[in-house]
Design a protein around this motif. Structure first.
Motif, PDB file in Angstrom:
ATOM      1  N   ASP A  98       0.861  -1.179   0.000  1.00  0.00           N
ATOM      2  CA  ASP A  98       0.000   0.000   0.000  1.00  0.00           C
ATOM      3  C   ASP A  98       0.900   1.231   0.000  1.00  0.00           C
ATOM      4  OD1 ASP A  98      -2.196   1.667   0.151  1.00  0.00           O
ATOM      5  OD2 ASP A  98      -2.394   1.484   2.320  1.00  0.00           O
ATOM      6  N   LEU A  99       1.544   1.456  -1.116  1.00  0.00           N
ATOM      7  CA  LEU A  99       2.473   2.579  -1.250  1.00  0.00           C
ATOM      8  C   LEU A  99       2.238   3.240  -2.603  1.00  0.00           C
ATOM      9  CD1 LEU A  99       4.902   3.919   0.227  1.00  0.00           C
ATOM     10  CD2 LEU A  99       6.401   2.493  -1.165  1.00  0.00           C
ATOM     11  N   GLY A 100       1.738   4.466  -2.565  1.00  0.00           N
ATOM     12  CA  GLY A 100       1.404   5.144  -3.812  1.00  0.00           C
ATOM     13  C   GLY A 100       0.145   4.594  -4.446  1.00  0.00           C
ATOM     14  N   THR A 101      -0.762   4.057  -3.635  1.00  0.00           N
ATOM     15  CA  THR A 101      -1.939   3.372  -4.171  1.00  0.00           C
ATOM     16  C   THR A 101      -2.851   4.311  -4.952  1.00  0.00           C
ATOM     17  OG1 THR A 101      -1.844   1.780  -2.357  1.00  0.00           O
ATOM     18  CG2 THR A 101      -3.909   1.918  -3.592  1.00  0.00           C
ATOM     19  N   GLN A 102      -3.018   5.543  -4.474  1.00  0.00           N
ATOM     20  CA  GLN A 102      -3.886   6.476  -5.195  1.00  0.00           C
ATOM     21  C   GLN A 102      -3.351   6.761  -6.595  1.00  0.00           C
ATOM     22  OE1 GLN A 102      -3.871   8.977  -1.474  1.00  0.00           O
ATOM     23  NE2 GLN A 102      -5.785   9.739  -2.365  1.00  0.00           N
ATOM     24  N   SER A 103      -2.038   6.953  -6.703  1.00  0.00           N
ATOM     25  CA  SER A 103      -1.427   7.185  -8.017  1.00  0.00           C
ATOM     26  C   SER A 103      -1.542   5.945  -8.893  1.00  0.00           C
ATOM     27  CB  SER A 103       0.054   7.568  -7.858  1.00  0.00           C
ATOM     28  OG  SER A 103       0.191   8.771  -7.130  1.00  0.00           O
ATOM     29  N   ILE A 104      -1.338   4.790  -8.287  1.00  0.00           N
ATOM     30  CA  ILE A 104      -1.454   3.532  -9.027  1.00  0.00           C
ATOM     31  C   ILE A 104      -2.860   3.359  -9.566  1.00  0.00           C
ATOM     32  CG2 ILE A 104      -1.529   1.022  -8.700  1.00  0.00           C
ATOM     33  CD1 ILE A 104       0.954   1.339  -6.899  1.00  0.00           C
ATOM     34  N   LEU A 105      -3.857   3.645  -8.725  1.00  0.00           N
ATOM     35  CA  LEU A 105      -5.240   3.486  -9.163  1.00  0.00           C
ATOM     36  C   LEU A 105      -5.613   4.491 -10.241  1.00  0.00           C
ATOM     37  CD1 LEU A 105      -7.155   2.609  -5.885  1.00  0.00           C
ATOM     38  CD2 LEU A 105      -6.891   1.191  -7.910  1.00  0.00           C
ATOM     39  N   SER A 106      -5.039   5.680 -10.189  1.00  0.00           N
ATOM     40  CA  SER A 106      -5.288   6.667 -11.253  1.00  0.00           C
ATOM     41  C   SER A 106      -4.801   6.123 -12.589  1.00  0.00           C
ATOM     42  CB  SER A 106      -4.586   7.987 -10.927  1.00  0.00           C
ATOM     43  OG  SER A 106      -5.168   8.603  -9.804  1.00  0.00           O
ATOM     44  N   GLU A 107      -3.628   5.516 -12.589  1.00  0.00           N
ATOM     45  CA  GLU A 107      -3.080   4.909 -13.803  1.00  0.00           C
ATOM     46  C   GLU A 107      -3.973   3.753 -14.276  1.00  0.00           C
ATOM     47  OE1 GLU A 107      -0.288   5.603 -15.625  1.00  0.00           O
ATOM     48  OE2 GLU A 107       0.307   7.322 -14.404  1.00  0.00           O
ATOM     49  N   CYS A 108      -4.384   2.920 -13.321  1.00  0.00           N
ATOM     50  CA  CYS A 108      -5.209   1.763 -13.674  1.00  0.00           C
ATOM     51  C   CYS A 108      -6.570   2.190 -14.224  1.00  0.00           C
ATOM     52  CB  CYS A 108      -5.401   0.868 -12.457  1.00  0.00           C
ATOM     53  SG  CYS A 108      -3.915  -0.041 -11.953  1.00  0.00           S
ATOM     54  N   GLU A 109      -7.186   3.170 -13.573  1.00  0.00           N
ATOM     55  CA  GLU A 109      -8.497   3.612 -14.018  1.00  0.00           C
ATOM     56  C   GLU A 109      -8.432   4.201 -15.415  1.00  0.00           C
ATOM     57  OE1 GLU A 109     -12.343   6.070 -12.216  1.00  0.00           O
ATOM     58  OE2 GLU A 109     -10.384   6.233 -11.249  1.00  0.00           O
ATOM     59  N   ALA A 110      -7.388   4.982 -15.673  1.00  0.00           N
ATOM     60  CA  ALA A 110      -7.233   5.593 -16.994  1.00  0.00           C
ATOM     61  C   ALA A 110      -7.030   4.544 -18.082  1.00  0.00           C
ATOM     62  CB  ALA A 110      -6.056   6.566 -16.977  1.00  0.00           C
ATOM     63  N   ALA A 111      -6.414   3.410 -17.704  1.00  0.00           N
ATOM     64  CA  ALA A 111      -6.112   2.358 -18.681  1.00  0.00           C
ATOM     65  C   ALA A 111      -7.175   1.265 -18.714  1.00  0.00           C
ATOM     66  CB  ALA A 111      -4.748   1.750 -18.367  1.00  0.00           C
ATOM     67  N   GLY A 112      -8.171   1.354 -17.847  1.00  0.00           N
ATOM     68  CA  GLY A 112      -9.184   0.311 -17.795  1.00  0.00           C
ATOM     69  C   GLY A 112      -8.674  -0.994 -17.218  1.00  0.00           C
ATOM     70  N   VAL A 113      -7.715  -0.881 -16.303  1.00  0.00           N
ATOM     71  CA  VAL A 113      -7.105  -2.051 -15.668  1.00  0.00           C
ATOM     72  C   VAL A 113      -7.595  -2.130 -14.223  1.00  0.00           C
ATOM     73  CG1 VAL A 113      -4.914  -3.021 -14.838  1.00  0.00           C
ATOM     74  CG2 VAL A 113      -5.065  -2.063 -17.143  1.00  0.00           C
ATOM     75  N   TYR A 114      -7.943  -3.326 -13.776  1.00  0.00           N
ATOM     76  CA  TYR A 114      -8.428  -3.510 -12.405  1.00  0.00           C
ATOM     77  C   TYR A 114      -7.273  -3.863 -11.472  1.00  0.00           C
ATOM     78  CZ  TYR A 114     -12.948  -3.466 -14.688  1.00  0.00           C
ATOM     79  OH  TYR A 114     -14.045  -3.095 -15.434  1.00  0.00           O
ATOM     80  N   TYR A 115      -7.448  -3.538 -10.187  1.00  0.00           N
ATOM     81  CA  TYR A 115      -6.356  -3.667  -9.224  1.00  0.00           C
ATOM     82  C   TYR A 115      -6.875  -4.274  -7.922  1.00  0.00           C
ATOM     83  CZ  TYR A 115      -2.085  -2.293  -6.694  1.00  0.00           C
ATOM     84  OH  TYR A 115      -0.912  -2.309  -5.983  1.00  0.00           O
ATOM     85  N   GLY A 116      -6.128  -5.241  -7.374  1.00  0.00           N
ATOM     86  CA  GLY A 116      -6.483  -5.858  -6.100  1.00  0.00           C
ATOM     87  C   GLY A 116      -5.252  -6.097  -5.252  1.00  0.00           C
ATOM     88  N   GLY A 117      -5.463  -6.406  -3.979  1.00  0.00           N
ATOM     89  CA  GLY A 117      -4.356  -6.589  -3.049  1.00  0.00           C
ATOM     90  C   GLY A 117      -4.256  -8.000  -2.513  1.00  0.00           C
ATOM     91  N   TYR A 118      -3.048  -8.371  -2.104  1.00  0.00           N
ATOM     92  CA  TYR A 118      -2.745  -9.711  -1.601  1.00  0.00           C
ATOM     93  C   TYR A 118      -1.726  -9.582  -0.481  1.00  0.00           C
ATOM     94  CZ  TYR A 118      -0.451 -14.380  -1.779  1.00  0.00           C
ATOM     95  OH  TYR A 118       0.104 -15.607  -1.473  1.00  0.00           O
ATOM     96  N   LEU A 119      -2.022 -10.174   0.681  1.00  0.00           N
ATOM     97  CA  LEU A 119      -1.136 -10.137   1.852  1.00  0.00           C
ATOM     98  C   LEU A 119      -0.847  -8.715   2.303  1.00  0.00           C
ATOM     99  CD1 LEU A 119       1.449 -12.978   1.039  1.00  0.00           C
ATOM    100  CD2 LEU A 119      -0.745 -13.142   2.237  1.00  0.00           C
ATOM    101  N   CYS A 120      -1.810  -7.835   2.144  1.00  0.00           N
ATOM    102  CA  CYS A 120      -1.636  -6.430   2.526  1.00  0.00           C
ATOM    103  C   CYS A 120      -2.977  -5.889   3.009  1.00  0.00           C
ATOM    104  CB  CYS A 120      -1.130  -5.614   1.334  1.00  0.00           C
ATOM    105  SG  CYS A 120      -0.867  -3.874   1.715  1.00  0.00           S
ATOM    106  N   ASP A 121      -2.974  -5.179   4.156  1.00  0.00           N
ATOM    107  CA  ASP A 121      -4.228  -4.661   4.700  1.00  0.00           C
ATOM    108  C   ASP A 121      -4.600  -3.285   4.148  1.00  0.00           C
ATOM    109  OD1 ASP A 121      -2.552  -2.881   6.075  1.00  0.00           O
ATOM    110  OD2 ASP A 121      -2.581  -4.084   7.903  1.00  0.00           O
ATOM    111  N   PHE A 122      -3.710  -2.679   3.365  1.00  0.00           N
ATOM    112  CA  PHE A 122      -3.971  -1.360   2.786  1.00  0.00           C
ATOM    113  C   PHE A 122      -4.453  -0.387   3.869  1.00  0.00           C
ATOM    114  CE2 PHE A 122      -3.451  -3.714  -1.003  1.00  0.00           C
ATOM    115  CZ  PHE A 122      -3.220  -2.832  -2.033  1.00  0.00           C
ATOM    116  N   ASP A 123      -3.815  -0.482   5.060  1.00  0.00           N
ATOM    117  CA  ASP A 123      -4.314   0.307   6.188  1.00  0.00           C
ATOM    118  C   ASP A 123      -4.111   1.808   5.984  1.00  0.00           C
ATOM    119  OD1 ASP A 123      -5.513   0.146   8.890  1.00  0.00           O
ATOM    120  OD2 ASP A 123      -3.676   1.181   9.462  1.00  0.00           O
TER     121      ASP A 123
END
Length: 387
Positions: A98-123
């Protein structure tokens, strides 16, 4: 007797999970998809086993997997890795940081790519950017490495393992222990777990014939800033008989114990497993290790199934409105019998024949592969993996 009950519970959980999955026919062929998976390190038992498990699913789910590595400290590096995966044509990404997640999601949303987490609580995101992350339509949620920070129970689990040890060693119980954690900024749940452990011991001591002393956390030596335990730890805790390492003890605590020559005198209860601990576990070798705790790699089916549902334009009828973070039970190995099972598991061998779920099971967890599949069943599938 305790171990027998644990094994029966695991067998029952596995039987129930299999019976709810294996009898359903697949209703649709999955679309061809490419999923990027970014781990927290390049190699290791968990990484190798997760890759082997995913590759075993590839043909049945019609998925190609691409792999990368995230860092714990460099937001720009993680964003660059995501951009590289997007440029390579992935349809979804599973991340472990969970580091730079907002920026990562902006990139994913713009590209139509979905994003999920594994072994991380994204606290960090959950606490400071909940709507931006958990409300983002391209974020499917995350499966935590154990329990979420608001659902911590590992402190109690450490206490239970300590009591089981003392009951099995009534002639020489452990009555004075100390602790080790990673910094709260990185793993807040560990500080919570340490507090929980102390509180549970305090409650136990109210009626115990033989009370247990817990040394308070010494910020100077007990908080491991992703560096090995300092050798002064033992002079700061001169009477300790066991270390409760909520941090990864094999990498950060055990080597210092060996170099200080105390590995035969002090017991280690820890999270994590890197391979080889069994040689000095329980009654074997120098008997240092008395507990290891890990999360089953099969829990990656949670973000994987949710990503594939999105890619295949299907959804569970009971899907929550916003993405969630899901706690998991863990494999708590604290006896010779447990370790005998564990060393033959998927986690330690990367042998997919030992996996809790077959490719057909996972396909039947999806909304496109099984019209009767539900989100509740998916959550149950990742929360029954325990001894």
């Amino acid at each position: 007797m305790k171990t027998s009950k644990k094994l029966m519970a695991l067998a029952l959980a596995g039987t129930m999970a299999a019976s709810s999955l294996s009898m359903v026919s697949v209703s649709a062929e999955p679309k061809k998809a490419t999923i990027g998976v970014c781990f927290y390190q390049d190699t290791g038992k968990a990484v190798d086993a997760t890759k082997a498990f995913l590759e075993s699913l590839s043909d049945t789910l019609n998925v190609e997997f691409k792999y990368g590595t995230f860092t714990q400290t460099d937001e720009a590096a993680n964003l660059t890795k995501v951009q590289e995966l997007i440029a390579s044509g992935v349809d979804g990404i599973i991340g472990t940081m969970d580091l730079g997640t907002q920026s990562i999601l902006s990139e994913c949303e713009a590209a139509g790519v979905y994003y999920g987490g594994y072994l991380c609580d994204f606290d960090t995101s959950y606490t400071n950017a909940y709507d931006d992350v958990f409300g983002n339509p391209n974020f499917v949620g995350t499966v935590t490495d154990g329990h979420n920070p608001d659902d911590v129970c590992v402190g109690t689990q450490f206490f239970d393992s300590l009591i089981e040890y003392n009951e099995s060693h009534a002639d020489a119980p452990l009555t004075h222990v100390s602790m080790a954690i990673f910094p709260s900024w990185a793993f807040p749940a560990q500080a919570t777990a340490a507090d929980q452990f102390v509180a549970t011991v305090d409650e136990y001591n109210k009626t115990a014939e033989t009370p247990i002393t817990v040394d308070p956390l010494d910020e100077e030596v007990d908080v491991l800033n992703f560096a090995p335990l300092d050798s002064t730890y033992f002079s700061k805790h001169p009477d300790t008989q066991a270390i409760m390492s909520f941090a990864a003890g094999t990498s950060f605590v055990y080597p210092t114990m060996v170099s200080a020559g105390v590995d035969s005198d002090i017991k280690l209860f820890t999270t994590g497993y890197e391979g080889g601990e069994e040689s000095n576990f329980g009654s074997a070798g120098n008997q240092t290790y008395q507990q290891v705790i890990v999360t089953g790699v099969e829990t990656i089916v949670y973000p994987l199934v949710l990503l594939l549902n999105k890619i295949n334009e299907t959804e569970f009828v009971d899907m929550p409105e916003k993405a969630e973070r899901i706690s998991t039970e863990q494999y708590i190995v604290n006896s010779d019998e447990d370790m005998e099972l564990f060393v033959n598991s998927l986690y330690t061998t990367a042998d997919v024949s030992a996996a809790a779920y077959t490719p057909e099971d996972v396909l039947n967890m999806t909304a496109f592969g099984n019209p009767d599949a539900t989100y509740a069943d998916l959550v149950s599938a990742v929360q029954c993996l325990t001894y």
